[in-house]
Design an enzyme around this catalytic site. Structure first.
Site, PDB file in Angstrom:
ATOM      1  N   TYR A 136       0.858  -1.186   0.000  1.00 47.86           N
ATOM      2  CA  TYR A 136       0.000   0.000   0.000  1.00 47.86           C
ATOM      3  C   TYR A 136       0.893   1.234   0.000  1.00 47.86           C
ATOM      4  O   TYR A 136       1.564   1.520   0.990  1.00 47.86           O
ATOM      5  CB  TYR A 136      -0.906  -0.037   1.235  1.00 47.86           C
ATOM      6  CG  TYR A 136      -1.973   1.035   1.312  1.00 47.86           C
ATOM      7  CD1 TYR A 136      -2.135   2.005   0.333  1.00 47.86           C
ATOM      8  CD2 TYR A 136      -2.852   1.078   2.396  1.00 47.86           C
ATOM      9  CE1 TYR A 136      -3.112   2.979   0.416  1.00 47.86           C
ATOM     10  CE2 TYR A 136      -3.845   2.042   2.491  1.00 47.86           C
ATOM     11  CZ  TYR A 136      -3.962   2.995   1.506  1.00 47.86           C
ATOM     12  OH  TYR A 136      -4.940   3.960   1.598  1.00 47.86           O
ATOM     13  N   LYS A 164      -1.068  -1.025  -4.207  1.00 44.78           N
ATOM     14  CA  LYS A 164      -2.236  -0.160  -4.100  1.00 44.78           C
ATOM     15  C   LYS A 164      -1.713   1.258  -4.288  1.00 44.78           C
ATOM     16  O   LYS A 164      -1.092   1.835  -3.394  1.00 44.78           O
ATOM     17  CB  LYS A 164      -2.942  -0.320  -2.753  1.00 44.78           C
ATOM     18  CG  LYS A 164      -4.171   0.585  -2.599  1.00 44.78           C
ATOM     19  CD  LYS A 164      -4.828   0.409  -1.234  1.00 44.78           C
ATOM     20  CE  LYS A 164      -5.984   1.399  -1.053  1.00 44.78           C
ATOM     21  NZ  LYS A 164      -6.595   1.310   0.291  1.00 44.78           N
ATOM     22  N   VAL A 206      -8.998  -0.636  -5.572  1.00 46.02           N
ATOM     23  CA  VAL A 206      -9.314  -0.875  -4.162  1.00 46.02           C
ATOM     24  C   VAL A 206     -10.223   0.264  -3.754  1.00 46.02           C
ATOM     25  O   VAL A 206      -9.786   1.404  -3.606  1.00 46.02           O
ATOM     26  CB  VAL A 206      -8.052  -0.922  -3.286  1.00 46.02           C
ATOM     27  CG1 VAL A 206      -8.443  -1.075  -1.814  1.00 46.02           C
ATOM     28  CG2 VAL A 206      -7.156  -2.080  -3.703  1.00 46.02           C
TER      29      VAL A 206
END
Length: 306
Positions: A136, A164, A206
């Site tokens: 992330y 992400k 996401v």
């Protein structure tokens, strides 16, 4: 099951009862709505999931419940955001034990680690588990950027497979693709940049507002995938005022209010968070009410192919 880092993966909220215990009945209702809409994975225990307030046994319960509901139709991903490396390794092992199929990993957030410290943290976790990993990358909110040079070293770990992408720089999608090709899958992590990112080559999204609007979110992805851009753009334009509720410190409260409007959640949050009040609550409700009043009729969007 194999994790294919593509499509819409909701970062689901955690549902609480009025007395602050897990509301598994409402949680199951929401997860079922996500699956029926056609999401491609479920992500648990992120910021939207109020992970920092969850007890270890609660995380275990949520993973096991979601694995059971998903029934190997889509992968279940758990977020790892522990501060100590040892704790992160243990949390990863627990996730595998409970049946999770993959991990989304944040850098340590309470300490601004150096690049070397950040990479060592990620690599130590990756080397400790067989589960596939999505990094992330959110320097805007969490203060640490995972650069392309850092990813070059991190990808020596075979199970680091995706990012992400939340730098809020859409051109970064092209930079990642130019440097790594398909070796590093890209999922947009910013709701308000999702369509733009996917048009530039991101593999998926996401998503946050998907928690309240799963069908609209999946429709945008599938319509883009099939080249029906005009239809996707029309839904995305309607969606934008709602999507902007995701880029706020109160994103959890905002999205839970939207879940109430669509009947698949409550606004209960766990302290220190508190429900919205006053003028800010009225502002958010106005956005939600206006969106509900103009909610589009969706075209058939589910593909005939898998």
């Amino acid at each position: 099951m194999e994790v294919k880092w593509k499509g819409v993966m909701p970062a689901v909220t955690t549902k609480f009862t009025d007395n602050d215990s897990l509301d598994l009945e409402m949680f199951r209702l929401n997860i079922q709505a996500q699956l029926e809409a056609g999401v491609h994975g479920i992500i648990l225990g992120g910021t939207l999931g109020e992970a920092s307030t969850l007890k270890e046994e609660e995380k275990g319960t949520l993973i096991k419940e979601t694995v059971k509901l998903a029934a190997d139709k889509v992968p279940v991903i758990i977020n790892i955001a522990e501060q100590r490396t040892d704790d992160a390794v243990q949390a990863s092992a627990k996730a595998a034990e409970y049946g999770a199929h993959g991990l989304m990993i944040l850098p340590p957030m309470r300490y601004k680690a150096t690049d070397r410290e950040t990479m060592t943290y990620f690599k130590t976790i990756a080397d400790s588990t067989h589960l596939p990993i999505m990094i992330y990358n959110n320097p805007v909110d969490y203060g640490i950027e995972v650069t392309l040079e850092m990813f070059e070293e991190l990808l020596e770990c075979g199970n680091i497979e995706a990012v992400k992408e939340s730098t809020r720089d859409v051109s970064n999608v092209t930079r990642i693709r130019n440097k790594f090709g398909d070796r590093l899958k890209i999922l947009c992590g910013v709701d308000t940049l999702a369509m733009e990112s996917m048009l530039m080559g991101a593999d998926g999204w996401v998503a946050g507002l998907v928690c309240a609007f799963p069908r609209e979110t999946v429709a945008i992805y599938e319509l883009i995938r099939s080249g029906r851009l005009s239809e996707a753009r029309q839904i995305y334009r309607w969606f934008m005022p709602l999507l902007e509720l995701d880029i706020s410190p109160q994103l959890v409260q905002n999205i839970k209010l939207a879940e109430v409007a669509t009947g698949i959640g409550t606004e209960n949050v766990r302290p220190p968070r508190l429900p919205l009040s006053g003028a800010e609550r009225q502002r958010v409700l106005k956005i939600i009410d206006e969106a509900m009043a103009s909610r589009p009729v969706l075209p058939e969007y589910k593909p005939a192919y898998p």
